[in-house]
Design a protein around this motif. Structure first.
Motif, short mmCIF file in Angstrom:
data_model
loop_
_atom_site.label_atom_id
_atom_site.label_comp_id
_atom_site.label_asym_id
_atom_site.label_seq_id
_atom_site.Cartn_x
_atom_site.Cartn_y
_atom_site.Cartn_z
N GLU A 133 64.39 -18.28 -32.43
CA GLU A 133 65.10 -18.42 -31.18
C GLU A 133 64.27 -19.34 -29.97
O GLU A 133 64.86 -20.16 -29.43
N ARG A 134 63.01 -18.65 -29.82
CA ARG A 134 62.57 -19.43 -28.82
C ARG A 134 62.18 -20.91 -29.06
O ARG A 134 62.22 -21.70 -28.35
N VAL A 135 61.63 -21.15 -30.31
CA VAL A 135 61.49 -22.49 -30.83
C VAL A 135 62.83 -23.32 -30.61
O VAL A 135 62.64 -24.48 -30.60
N GLU A 136 63.83 -22.73 -31.44
CA GLU A 136 65.15 -23.55 -31.26
C GLU A 136 65.66 -23.71 -29.95
O GLU A 136 65.96 -25.01 -29.82
N ARG A 137 65.28 -22.99 -28.94
CA ARG A 137 65.83 -23.32 -27.50
C ARG A 137 64.80 -24.36 -26.75
O ARG A 137 65.50 -25.11 -26.22
N LEU A 138 63.36 -24.39 -27.19
CA LEU A 138 62.66 -25.37 -26.77
C LEU A 138 63.05 -26.71 -27.39
O LEU A 138 62.99 -27.64 -26.77
N GLU A 141 66.05 -27.80 -25.83
CA GLU A 141 65.83 -28.44 -24.36
C GLU A 141 65.04 -29.83 -24.44
O GLU A 141 65.53 -30.64 -23.69
N ALA A 142 64.32 -29.99 -25.68
CA ALA A 142 63.51 -31.36 -25.73
C ALA A 142 64.66 -32.46 -26.21
O ALA A 142 64.58 -33.61 -25.72
N ARG A 143 65.57 -31.76 -27.12
CA ARG A 143 66.83 -32.86 -27.35
C ARG A 143 67.34 -33.27 -26.19
O ARG A 143 67.80 -34.42 -26.01
N ASN A 144 67.74 -32.38 -25.28
CA ASN A 144 68.70 -32.39 -24.19
C ASN A 144 67.84 -33.65 -23.19
O ASN A 144 68.58 -34.46 -22.66
N GLN A 145 66.67 -33.11 -23.02
CA GLN A 145 66.06 -34.17 -22.15
C GLN A 145 65.77 -35.63 -22.58
O GLN A 145 66.01 -36.42 -21.87
N SER A 146 65.59 -35.57 -24.01
CA SER A 146 65.58 -36.86 -24.56
C SER A 146 66.96 -37.64 -24.28
O SER A 146 66.82 -38.57 -24.18
#
Length: 680
Positions: A133-138, A141-146
């Motif tokens: 879950e932590r990795v998926e959340r990160l 977030e990375a996809r959203n930032q991109s």
């Protein structure tokens, strides 16, 4: 209760122990275990390096090796799978070593039948789920930032040309250069503003999911509003030989109170879909008012005689990602907002949207909005009158010559041809490189050589690059101009090296096309002066009336955007000057610091390697790189604290960021007269 699936890697060289462990795993509730069994350290490390298992049960003794070696090597290689060490007997020393090496737990094989084994397995799996879950959340977030970075860049790249489109149109509408083109310029301005509205909405799509979609109601003059939409959509209907009909069933209020951008998007999207899926017949837009629950509502109905929608899709058609065109016709494509977006927009306007349809007979989309208090409004029929605004017709020097236009796209070919004919040129068409070669041969045989060729680069069969080589080998030496959507520096250099005289970028700009042609072809005699001369005279006249009390420096690396901003400021009586880079800006300030304001573009060309930077202009250490407007603003504020700095950007910049560098306010592109008036 649905059992979760857990993938287990069992590293065990004893088959009896494997069978025993597998049996007890199968008895655990809540999970269904899929077991991969390996017997050697090498295979264990190969599997662990894949990170595809939820848990690993690792035997401590594997022949000549022990599990600690496997454990250490696995984690050094980046293994993230929880590993439980199993051993034949309990040993505190081994227990401590295993935990120190990164094991999730340490168990004696005799404990497999006890509750401790169950707890250890469930604890390790829970840790894995939390980690996943932590990795998926990160990752999310990375996809959203991109995505945010991409949208910000897209916003900037689209707003910059819109600055020129809307700015020059406004200048023309507020001048007396072409009083006979009022209607055409209004259409350009209205559709340019609609494009800006669409851009804003695309960037707001993510806000819908979190309930942050902005709604900005204002007064809408209904007659003009509908007329503008009709003027835009009748062109698309005419292209398919369809009748576009707009009518009203009741008298309509003169004004309503709603969000014009959102309402326009809904109507245009529905009309666009109706036209797209109608092969013959008509598309209509009908308006009426009706009182529902003691409240007067404004109704819109978009009807067509097209393909219709299958009954099975009607219940889900307003849900996201329901693409009717994928089912009905793979040849129909588009990037519209979609019916799900229409539904959200209508909800924002306190309305509802519904659809009825019959296959092969057509569809009716009906939606309502809250028009505000219209009880005291004057009512009338639609008159289709556009607003009065000064307008112009551009005057171009008539050119002399025979030209060949080569493009495989019919609409682009005819568009360029129409523009060239308006310049007074004789036009011949070719739809491919092979046809172009034949046309050149035929013209040569008639002793009527083409004076110039406009050639698309990307064409089937024989592209523009190979066509120009063939023409050169056959002795054609007159100028050939490349027409391409690829305007990058490397592409331009390649095309010029191939022998193209000049490059014209798509989409075609009439002024740029004329300027390009006029440098090669001779003008006809007794023709009005060129637009360049007219524009220069206009600039000269403007400078006579400059108000010396206001001086503004515009820093913008896009030439067109800088020029139109200057013209807008000068039309307001402001003395303005442009700088196309941070270097030029600082040099101008060094020579003359008496500026009231500096407009700074957020994204400036990188001046890190600009050898023209004079170190005497900058403070020590600041001449290494100036990559954006924020860095430039910081330098200006430190040296010229009394100059007001205004950030001009194609993306939203938080106030906390731009105020840190001394900028007082930030404005979004494109600029227009109304925005500039508020700033000065």
């Amino acid at each position: 209760m649905v059992e979760k699936i857990a993938r287990v890697l069992l590293v065990e060289d004893d088959e009896d122990d494997y069978i025993l462990t597998s049996d007890y795993l199968s008895q655990l509730s809540s999970y269904q275990f899929e077991i991969d069994w390996v017997t050697s350290p090498k295979k264990a490390l190969e599997q662990l390096s894949l990170n595809k298992h939820d848990i690993c049960l690792l035997d401590y003794q594997l022949g000549a090796y022990n599990g600690l070696t496997v454990l250490e090597k696995a984690f050094k290689a980046g293994c993230s799978t929880p590993i439980i060490m199993l051993t034949g007997q309990s040993d505190d020393t081994i227990d401590s070593a295993a935990l120190a090496a990164g094991a999730a737990d340490y168990l004696a094989k005799s404990e497999i039948t006890t509750p401790r084994f169950t707890r250890a397995i469930r604890y390790a799996l829970a840790r894995k789920e939390i980690e996943n879950e932590r990795v998926e959340r990160l990752n999310a977030e990375a996809r959203n930032q991109s995505k945010d970075r991409f949208l910000a860049h897209l916003s900037h790249e689209l707003r910059t040309p819109l600055t020129s489109i809307l700015g020059y149109t406004e200048i023309l509408l507020n001048s007396d250069k072409a009083p006979n083109a009022k209607s055409e310029l209004n259409i350009i301005l209205n559709n340019g503003q609609h494009l800006l509205g669409l851009l804003n909405n695309v960037l707001d799509l993510s806000k819908i999911a979190v309930g942050k979609l902005e709604y900005n109601p204002s007064e809408i003059y209904l007659d003009k509003f509908i007329t503008d939409i009709f003027s835009l959509m009748k062109v698309h209907a005419s292209d398919k030989s369809l009748d576009l009909i707009v009518n009203n069933n009741t008298l309509l209020p003169e004004k309503i109170y709603a969000d014009p951008v959102r309402l326009r998007q809904v109507i245009i999207n529905l009309l666009h879909n109706a036209i797209k899926f109608t092969a013959k017949g008509r598309v209509s837009l009908t308006l009426w008012t009706e009182t529902i629950d003691d409240k007067e509502q404004l109704h819109f109905k978009v009807s067509d005689t097209g393909d219709g929608i299958p009954k099975a899709l009607l219940e889900t058609i307003f849900k996201p990602f329901e693409q009717v065109e994928d089912i009905l016709s793979r040849k129909e494509q588009g990037a519209g907002l979609g019916l799900s977006i229409c539904s959200e927009l209508v909800k924002q306007m306190d309305g509802v949207i519904n659809v009825t349809s019959e296959l092969n007979k057509g569809s009716d989309f009906i939606f309502t909005i809250n028009p505000g208090d219209i009880s005291h409004q004057h009512r009338s029929q639609l008159t289709f009158k556009q607003s009065n605004s000064p307008a112009i017709k551009s005057i171009y020097t008539q050119l002399s010559g025979n030209i060949l236009i080569v493009d495989d796209m019919d609409d682009i070919r005819l568009l360029i041809g129409g523009l060239c004919q308006s310049f007074g040129l004789n036009v011949t068409y070719a739809s491919s490189g092979l046809q172009a070669i034949d046309a050149v041969d035929l013209a040569k045989a008639k002793n009527e050589d083409f004076d110039l060729i406009l050639m698309d680069i990307h064409m089937p069969e024989l592209d523009g690059k190979r066509t120009i080589k063939t023409l050169q080998l056959q002795g054609f030496n007159n100028p050939i101009i490349a027409v391409t959507a690829s305007a990058m520096k490397g592409v331009k250099q390649e095309l010029l090296a191939l022998g193209f005289e000049k490059i014209i970028a798509k989409p075609i700009d009439k002024n740029a096309l004329f300027t390009c042609l006029s440098t090669i072809l001779l003008p006809k005699k007794n023709i009005p002066s060129s637009p360049e001369a007219t524009q220069e005279n206009s600039k000269t006249n403007t400078k006579v009336t400059v108000n010396n009390q206001q001086r503004i420096l515009v820093v913008e690396d896009d030439e067109d955007a800088a020029d139109v901003t200057l013209l807008l400021l000068e039309s307001l009586g402001i003395e303005a000057k442009k700088a196309n880079s941070a270097t030029q800006c600082l040099a101008l300030l060094n020579e003359d610091s008496c500026w009231h304001k500096v407009f700074i573009d957020l994204h400036l060309a990188n001046t890190a390697n600009d050898n023209t930077l004079n170190s005497s202009i900058l403070e020590p250490g600041t001449n290494e790189q100036i990559t954006n407007g924020l860095e430039l603003a910081k330098i200006i504020k430190a040296t010229y604290p009394n100059i007001e700095l205004i950030l001009v950007s194609g993306e939203v910049v938080p106030e906390s960021i731009f105020k840190q560098v001394g900028i007082t306010k930030a404005i979004l592109k494109p600029l227009n007269l109304q925005i500039l008036k508020t700033l000065i």
